[in-house]
Write an enzyme that holds these catalytic residues in place. Structure first.
Site, PDB file in Angstrom:
ATOM      1  CG  ASP A   1      -2.016   1.013   1.156  1.00  0.00           C
ATOM      2  OD1 ASP A   1      -1.712   2.225   1.225  1.00  0.00           O
ATOM      3  OD2 ASP A   1      -3.178   0.612   1.032  1.00  0.00           O
TER       4      ASP A   1
ATOM      5  CB  VAL B   1     -10.115   1.351  -4.964  1.00  0.00           C
ATOM      6  CG1 VAL B   1      -9.761   0.919  -6.382  1.00  0.00           C
ATOM      7  CG2 VAL B   1      -9.106   2.374  -4.459  1.00  0.00           C
TER       8      VAL B   1
ATOM      9  CG  HIS C   1      -8.991  -3.173  -2.280  1.00  0.00           C
ATOM     10  ND1 HIS C   1     -10.120  -2.576  -2.824  1.00  0.00           N
ATOM     11  CD2 HIS C   1      -8.644  -2.395  -1.218  1.00  0.00           C
ATOM     12  CE1 HIS C   1     -10.421  -1.488  -2.149  1.00  0.00           C
ATOM     13  NE2 HIS C   1      -9.543  -1.361  -1.137  1.00  0.00           N
TER      14      HIS C   1
ATOM     15  CG  HIS D   1      -6.790  -2.883   3.136  1.00  0.00           C
ATOM     16  ND1 HIS D   1      -6.048  -1.769   2.805  1.00  0.00           N
ATOM     17  CD2 HIS D   1      -8.038  -2.660   2.654  1.00  0.00           C
ATOM     18  CE1 HIS D   1      -6.817  -0.911   2.140  1.00  0.00           C
ATOM     19  NE2 HIS D   1      -8.024  -1.430   2.040  1.00  0.00           N
TER      20      HIS D   1
END
Length: 125
Positions: free
Chosen positions: A39, A106, A110, A112
């Site tokens: 990230d 976004v 995804h 994290h």
């Protein structure tokens, strides 16, 4: 700004552009189904994003439309990144935001992966 995950996939989102190599990323892992990279604004000593290579807005979209191979490949990629990073024994956290209330920013699914320090309570109190 949080996004609405019920909207169609936007192929100009930052992760789609990273997948097309239009934007560089510090890659940790890549296979046929997933890409993992650091990230750019880490929230923990280790903060890695894992994304599927397919055009999926959210977990809901992914679970409804992805093939069995894509689902298995994505989940296995997350596990491999955690194992290869040495995060399993000390512990790590996975976080996937979906939609407005969760603060998804976004419009590409995804996860994290946070590690490298005690991470505190699951939700801010």
């Amino acid at each position: 700004m949080p996004i609405d995950p019920t909207q169609p996939y936007d192929d100009q989102n930052i992760f789609a552009r990273i997948l097309r190599r239009e934007i560089p990323a510090k890659t940790v892992y890549e296979d046929d189904h997933a890409l993992a990279f650091h990230d750019i604004a880490p929230q923990a000593p280790h903060h890695i994003l894992v994304i599927p290579k397919g055009a999926y807005v959210s977990w809901d979209d992914f679970s409804a439309r992805a093939s069995e191979a894509e689902i298995a490949g994505f989940v296995r990629a997350i596990g491999k990144v955690a194992r290869d990073g040495g995060f399993v024994e000390p512990g790590y956290r996975l976080l996937a935001n979906t939609g407005l209330d969760a603060g998804q920013e976004v419009p590409h699914l995804h996860v994290h992966l946070f590690a490298g320090q005690p991470l505190g309570p699951m939700l801010a109190r």
